[in-house]
Write a protein that holds these residues in place. Structure first.
Motif, PDB file in Angstrom:
ATOM      1  N   PRO A 113       0.611  17.486  -0.620  1.00 36.92           N
ATOM      2  CA  PRO A 113      -0.476  17.859   0.219  1.00 36.92           C
ATOM      3  C   PRO A 113      -1.659  16.443   0.210  1.00 36.92           C
ATOM      4  O   PRO A 113      -1.702  15.714   1.159  1.00 36.92           O
ATOM      5  N   HIS A 114      -1.877  16.288  -1.084  1.00 39.77           N
ATOM      6  CA  HIS A 114      -2.650  14.515  -1.317  1.00 39.77           C
ATOM      7  C   HIS A 114      -2.270  14.254  -2.717  1.00 39.77           C
ATOM      8  O   HIS A 114      -1.596  14.987  -3.376  1.00 39.77           O
ATOM      9  N   ARG A 115      -2.231  12.949  -2.478  1.00 37.51           N
ATOM     10  CA  ARG A 115      -1.260  11.827  -3.761  1.00 37.51           C
ATOM     11  C   ARG A 115      -2.152  10.754  -3.456  1.00 37.51           C
ATOM     12  O   ARG A 115      -2.066  10.182  -2.544  1.00 37.51           O
ATOM     13  N   PHE A 116      -2.584  10.217  -4.709  1.00 34.78           N
ATOM     14  CA  PHE A 116      -3.108   8.558  -4.306  1.00 34.78           C
ATOM     15  C   PHE A 116      -2.281   8.280  -5.298  1.00 34.78           C
ATOM     16  O   PHE A 116      -1.848   8.543  -6.703  1.00 34.78           O
ATOM     17  N   THR A 117      -2.247   7.032  -5.160  1.00 42.45           N
ATOM     18  CA  THR A 117      -1.684   5.812  -6.244  1.00 42.45           C
ATOM     19  C   THR A 117      -2.446   4.572  -6.597  1.00 42.45           C
ATOM     20  O   THR A 117      -3.911   4.390  -5.811  1.00 42.45           O
ATOM     21  N   LEU A 118      -2.840   4.154  -7.828  1.00 44.86           N
ATOM     22  CA  LEU A 118      -3.380   3.345  -7.957  1.00 44.86           C
ATOM     23  C   LEU A 118      -3.068   2.010  -8.928  1.00 44.86           C
ATOM     24  O   LEU A 118      -2.044   1.829 -10.384  1.00 44.86           O
ATOM     25  N   GLY A 119      -2.310   0.741  -8.617  1.00 50.08           N
ATOM     26  CA  GLY A 119      -1.179  -0.677  -9.588  1.00 50.08           C
ATOM     27  C   GLY A 119      -2.661  -1.490  -9.563  1.00 50.08           C
ATOM     28  O   GLY A 119      -3.438  -2.243  -8.854  1.00 50.08           O
ATOM     29  N   VAL A 120      -2.298  -2.048 -10.756  1.00 53.45           N
ATOM     30  CA  VAL A 120      -3.654  -3.161 -11.300  1.00 53.45           C
ATOM     31  C   VAL A 120      -2.652  -4.304 -11.996  1.00 53.45           C
ATOM     32  O   VAL A 120      -1.486  -3.417 -12.404  1.00 53.45           O
ATOM     33  N   ILE A 121      -2.672  -5.634 -11.794  1.00 58.65           N
ATOM     34  CA  ILE A 121      -2.187  -6.236 -12.265  1.00 58.65           C
ATOM     35  C   ILE A 121      -4.001  -7.157 -12.878  1.00 58.65           C
ATOM     36  O   ILE A 121      -4.005  -8.562 -11.711  1.00 58.65           O
ATOM     37  N   TRP A 122      -3.525  -7.357 -14.023  1.00 61.51           N
ATOM     38  CA  TRP A 122      -4.902  -8.132 -15.561  1.00 61.51           C
ATOM     39  C   TRP A 122      -4.294  -9.369 -16.171  1.00 61.51           C
ATOM     40  O   TRP A 122      -3.207  -8.897 -16.547  1.00 61.51           O
ATOM     41  N   TYR A 123      -4.679 -10.711 -16.027  1.00 60.53           N
ATOM     42  CA  TYR A 123      -4.469 -11.926 -16.337  1.00 60.53           C
ATOM     43  C   TYR A 123      -5.895 -12.250 -17.525  1.00 60.53           C
ATOM     44  O   TYR A 123      -6.881 -13.228 -17.161  1.00 60.53           O
ATOM     45  N   PRO A 124      -5.583 -11.207 -18.677  1.00 62.00           N
ATOM     46  CA  PRO A 124      -6.559 -11.701 -19.574  1.00 62.00           C
ATOM     47  C   PRO A 124      -7.067 -12.923 -20.018  1.00 62.00           C
ATOM     48  O   PRO A 124      -7.674 -13.513 -20.545  1.00 62.00           O
ATOM     49  N   GLY A 125      -5.314 -13.688 -19.609  1.00 58.62           N
ATOM     50  CA  GLY A 125      -5.900 -15.156 -20.512  1.00 58.62           C
ATOM     51  C   GLY A 125      -4.253 -15.519 -19.646  1.00 58.62           C
ATOM     52  O   GLY A 125      -3.074 -14.718 -19.830  1.00 58.62           O
ATOM     53  N   GLU A 126      -3.976 -16.828 -20.238  1.00 55.48           N
ATOM     54  CA  GLU A 126      -2.773 -17.653 -19.407  1.00 55.48           C
ATOM     55  C   GLU A 126      -1.232 -17.145 -20.638  1.00 55.48           C
ATOM     56  O   GLU A 126      -0.015 -17.105 -19.539  1.00 55.48           O
ATOM     57  N   ALA A 127      -1.089 -16.285 -21.708  1.00 57.75           N
ATOM     58  CA  ALA A 127      -0.373 -15.362 -21.934  1.00 57.75           C
ATOM     59  C   ALA A 127       0.214 -14.736 -21.872  1.00 57.75           C
ATOM     60  O   ALA A 127       0.805 -13.734 -22.440  1.00 57.75           O
TER      61      ALA A 127
ATOM     62  N   GLU B 115     -10.394 -12.137  -8.853  1.00 58.75           N
ATOM     63  CA  GLU B 115      -9.991 -13.312  -9.836  1.00 58.75           C
ATOM     64  C   GLU B 115      -9.451 -13.254 -10.912  1.00 58.75           C
ATOM     65  O   GLU B 115      -8.933 -14.359 -11.260  1.00 58.75           O
ATOM     66  N   ASN B 116      -9.925 -12.308 -12.047  1.00 51.85           N
ATOM     67  CA  ASN B 116      -8.047 -12.237 -12.616  1.00 51.85           C
ATOM     68  C   ASN B 116      -7.857 -11.478 -12.769  1.00 51.85           C
ATOM     69  O   ASN B 116      -6.856 -10.669 -13.559  1.00 51.85           O
ATOM     70  N   ALA B 117      -7.638 -10.144 -11.697  1.00 53.42           N
ATOM     71  CA  ALA B 117      -6.741  -9.102 -11.277  1.00 53.42           C
ATOM     72  C   ALA B 117      -6.712  -8.970  -9.855  1.00 53.42           C
ATOM     73  O   ALA B 117      -7.302  -9.077  -9.126  1.00 53.42           O
ATOM     74  N   ASP B 118      -5.416  -8.134  -9.745  1.00 56.10           N
ATOM     75  CA  ASP B 118      -5.343  -7.195  -8.180  1.00 56.10           C
ATOM     76  C   ASP B 118      -5.104  -6.400  -8.399  1.00 56.10           C
ATOM     77  O   ASP B 118      -4.872  -5.639  -9.627  1.00 56.10           O
ATOM     78  N   PHE B 119      -5.254  -5.682  -7.379  1.00 59.59           N
ATOM     79  CA  PHE B 119      -4.898  -4.000  -6.944  1.00 59.59           C
ATOM     80  C   PHE B 119      -4.999  -3.652  -5.482  1.00 59.59           C
ATOM     81  O   PHE B 119      -4.577  -4.259  -4.827  1.00 59.59           O
ATOM     82  N   VAL B 120      -3.717  -2.937  -6.554  1.00 61.35           N
ATOM     83  CA  VAL B 120      -3.067  -1.457  -4.981  1.00 61.35           C
ATOM     84  C   VAL B 120      -3.680  -0.407  -5.122  1.00 61.35           C
ATOM     85  O   VAL B 120      -3.220   0.052  -6.236  1.00 61.35           O
ATOM     86  N   THR B 121      -3.943   0.317  -3.789  1.00 61.58           N
ATOM     87  CA  THR B 121      -3.974   1.550  -4.403  1.00 61.58           C
ATOM     88  C   THR B 121      -3.883   2.660  -2.811  1.00 61.58           C
ATOM     89  O   THR B 121      -4.182   1.763  -1.594  1.00 61.58           O
ATOM     90  N   SER B 122      -3.768   4.076  -3.119  1.00 62.84           N
ATOM     91  CA  SER B 122      -3.669   4.397  -1.788  1.00 62.84           C
ATOM     92  C   SER B 122      -3.639   5.689  -1.279  1.00 62.84           C
ATOM     93  O   SER B 122      -3.724   6.101  -2.739  1.00 62.84           O
ATOM     94  N   TYR B 123      -4.021   6.685  -0.472  1.00 55.43           N
ATOM     95  CA  TYR B 123      -3.653   8.171  -0.341  1.00 55.43           C
ATOM     96  C   TYR B 123      -2.771   8.283   0.938  1.00 55.43           C
ATOM     97  O   TYR B 123      -3.266   7.884   2.070  1.00 55.43           O
ATOM     98  N   THR B 124      -2.322   9.273   0.106  1.00 59.87           N
ATOM     99  CA  THR B 124      -1.681   9.995   1.084  1.00 59.87           C
ATOM    100  C   THR B 124      -2.126  11.941   1.515  1.00 59.87           C
ATOM    101  O   THR B 124      -2.204  12.333   0.327  1.00 59.87           O
ATOM    102  N   TYR B 125      -1.794  12.250   2.641  1.00 55.89           N
ATOM    103  CA  TYR B 125      -2.256  13.699   2.730  1.00 55.89           C
ATOM    104  C   TYR B 125      -0.984  14.168   4.159  1.00 55.89           C
ATOM    105  O   TYR B 125      -0.671  13.070   5.076  1.00 55.89           O
ATOM    106  N   LEU B 126      -0.830  15.268   3.829  1.00 51.35           N
ATOM    107  CA  LEU B 126       0.984  15.775   3.929  1.00 51.35           C
ATOM    108  C   LEU B 126       0.043  17.015   4.334  1.00 51.35           C
ATOM    109  O   LEU B 126      -0.302  18.061   4.030  1.00 51.35           O
TER     110      LEU B 126
END
Length: 632
Positions: free
Chosen positions: A542-556, A509-520
């Motif tokens: 050999p192991h890598r994680f990422t996490l991106g978050v966009i949060w909208y706590p208010g209109e401004a 509702e007020n946030a968006d996420f992108v997450t990933s895992y890579t193995y080599l």
């Protein structure tokens, strides 16, 4: 902001192997983000918005002005290994390859630097002019890439829209930045089908650096003119960029303060055309000149310094021609000619011509409503006037289904081959002395990739996954021996790589996420027991994680956070830990009292991680900045 370009089009679902997942983007005329695919288009008679997205929450850097590669260090699709910072010197690797295996394309043409792959990312182009990057691997890289055996970072030219901005920034380490961008588009004559546009920007920044002797001074000016219609787009672009930066152990492990001064000029002509039914072509031509002044020790410049000037001319074309409603031909062709003048490379082998032709027929079978299988099988031909030619197979089969609720499922199985030749620094210098020792016995590199991919696309979430097995033969790596007086030596290596990639994007509702895992996992054979360490081919997580978050706590208010955790392969040259955790946070406030004003506080490497991204080269420290921007 991550911005969306929304058009009414017929759109095709993309799979991870086709490099086309995207993170959250902002819908036009809306402050809420939506998830989407970055690929082209697909299913007949289905009206859909096509959006451009980014694979990270942030897209702007903290310590300089924005560039096409900014924030790629948090992109789950690539591994960016930087010296100083990404915008200073960035090695982009894909799926455990090295920087030399990665190509950068704008339009249909792959930009190359004949001296070394360290400089292929030197593109003096304002990011507003380009689409979000697509990461081409497997079949798509074999088809559209040139002299890039593992993957490509591909950009397209955006239509010009009337808009502009001015930005002022400052931060710790005496950082300051100024930037102005403006674009104007207007109708041509009385016709609403034709538009003309002009766009330009100027950017500069400087700082003392996040560590001692890590200072920089950057400057870029770029501009283009454009003619746009309902079925075509023509762009003429020129860009200039000058960069000076320093860093301890920039390229060598000898505890000296090295510097680099780069000057890049780029002229590009590009034309895109749609014709007939589901048929398109694109023609690109460019001229690129790069001047490089490298100093081994800034305290004693005369001990060793080198000057290089490279010139590259290229013309390329690519497209898809629909023969029937089931049969089409995908194609790409590129001719490139380069030359080099250097104070430290040989005077005999100083120019080379490259040729590549790819032809991949495509056949689609409709199974039932909104479900089909597509077969592609073809080949690419690579040649130069200096090396043996090579023929590479390209093939895949893709099953795609759109459900009644508009969710989609895609499965693809592919086998593809790609090839490239070594740059002048690897093959053209001294083989017996010097800081960077070449190898004149290096042969054409070949890469074979077998892959299975799965993509699930729902209304509020998307998952892309792939498992692959790649064989790299005669890969050019830079190695080190403890009994050698050279900093790096070019050596061939055969490597087998097993990899798994998983990326998930979701909207709440007020946030968006992108997450990933890579193995080599890699198995290497240098055929030389005297090699003690690898700077690049065995410098991978050999192991890598990422996490991106966009949060909208208010209109401004808007909060964007990118995180990356990695467990790196052990390396005898690396000082410190083999684990690292990086965080990039941006807080944006848009005061409602002043429309168009944005105030931004940002920090990169929030935990002051000192991880050496290149073994033996110090990692960056934390950087904070405050920026005020006004958009119109």
């Amino acid at each position: 902001m991550i911005r969306a370009v929304i058009t009414t089009a017929m759109c095709i679902a993309s799979t991870f192997s086709h490099s086309s997942f995207s993170a959250v983007v902002v819908e036009k005329n809306s402050e809420r983000p939506i998830e989407s695919n970055t690929e082209n288009v697909i299913e007949k008679d289905i009206e859909k918005i096509t959006v451009e997205g980014a694979a990270t929450a942030n897209e702007s850097p903290v310590g300089t002005f924005n560039s096409p590669i900014s924030n790629l260090e948090y992109d789950p699709r690539v591994d960016l290994q930087s010296r100083n910072m990404a915008e200073a010197q960035a090695d982009i690797t894909i799926r455990g390859g090295i920087f030399e295996n990665t190509g950068f394309s704008v339009g249909s043409a792959t930009l190359i630097d004949p001296q070394t792959g360290h400089y292929v990312a030197e593109m003096p182009i304002a990011p507003e002019m380009l689409s979000a990057p697509a990461i081409l691997t497997g079949v798509d890289n074999s088809l559209y890439g040139a002299n890039s055996s593992v993957g490509s970072v591909a950009f397209k030219w955006r239509p010009i829209q009337t808009a502009g901005s001015v930005s002022l920034g400052m931060g710790n380490n005496n950082f300051n930045m100024q930037r102005i961008h403006n674009a104007v588009s207007w109708s041509v004559g009385d016709s609403s089908q034709w538009k003309a546009g002009i766009e330009g920007e100027y950017s500069r920044s400087e700082s003392d650096g996040t560590i001692d002797n890590g200072d920089h001074q950057f400057e870029r000016a770029s501009g283009r003119i454009q003619l746009l219609s309902d079925s075509s787009q023509t762009d003429l672009f020129f860009g200039y960029q000058q960069k000076f930066f320093g860093w301890p152990n920039l390229y060598t492990p000898f505890n000296v303060n090295e510097t680099e001064d780069l000057e890049t000029r780029l002229l590009i002509f590009n034309h895109q055309q749609q014709y007939a039914q589901e048929s398109t072509f694109e023609v690109s031509a460019y001229y690129r000149q790069q001047n490089d002044h490298y100093v081994f020790s800034r305290e004693n410049p005369e001990s060793f310094q080198a000057f290089h000037e490279t010139k590259v001319k290229s013309i390329a074309a690519s497209g898809r021609h629909g023969l029937t409603d089931k049969l089409a031909l995908n194609y790409a062709v590129q001719f490139t000619a380069d030359e080099i003048e250097s104070t430290s490379l040989e005077n005999n082998f100083t120019s080379r011509d490259y040729y590549k032709i790819s032809l991949v027929p495509e056949y689609a079978i409709a199974l039932k409503d909104n479900e089909h299988i597509t077969f592609r099988a073809g080949a690419a031909y690579d040649d130069t006037n200096r090396d043996d030619s090579s023929i590479s197979l390209i093939s895949d089969v893709v099953w795609h289904k759109i459900n009644p609720d508009n969710s989609a499922r895609t499965v693809n199985l592919s086998y593809s081959e790609a090839t490239q030749v070594a740059g002048y620094t690897a093959i053209g210098g001294s083989t017996s002395s010097g800081l960077f020792r070449s190898n004149d016995t290096l042969e054409r590199e070949t890469s074979k990739n077998l892959e299975l991919g799965l993509s699930l696309d729902e209304a509020t979430w998307r998952v892309d996954s792939a498992v692959f097995y790649r064989w790299d033969n005669e890969l050019t790596d830079w190695t080190y021996s403890f009994d050698s007086t050279s900093a790096r030596v070019a050596n061939p290596v055969d490597i087998e790589t097993i990899g798994f990639e998983f990326i998930a994007i979701t909207r709440m509702e007020n946030a968006d996420f992108v997450t990933s895992y890579t193995y080599l996992d890699k198995s290497e054979d240098y055929g030389d027991e005297n090699i003690d360490a690898s700077f690049y081919a065995l410098n991978y997580p050999p192991h890598r994680f990422t996490l991106g978050v966009i949060w909208y706590p208010g209109e401004a208010l808007e909060l964007r956070v990118d995180n990356e955790w990695r467990k790196q392969e052990k390396n005898l040259l690396r000082n410190g830990d083999d684990k690292a955790f990086f965080t990039h946070i941006t807080l944006t406030y848009a005061p409602p009292q002043v429309e168009g004003l944005e105030l931004v506080l940002a920090v990169d490497n929030m935990w002051d991680e000192s991880f050496e991204e290149i073994p033996g080269t110090p990692g960056r420290s934390d950087q904070l900045s405050a920026t005020a921007s006004y958009f119109w």
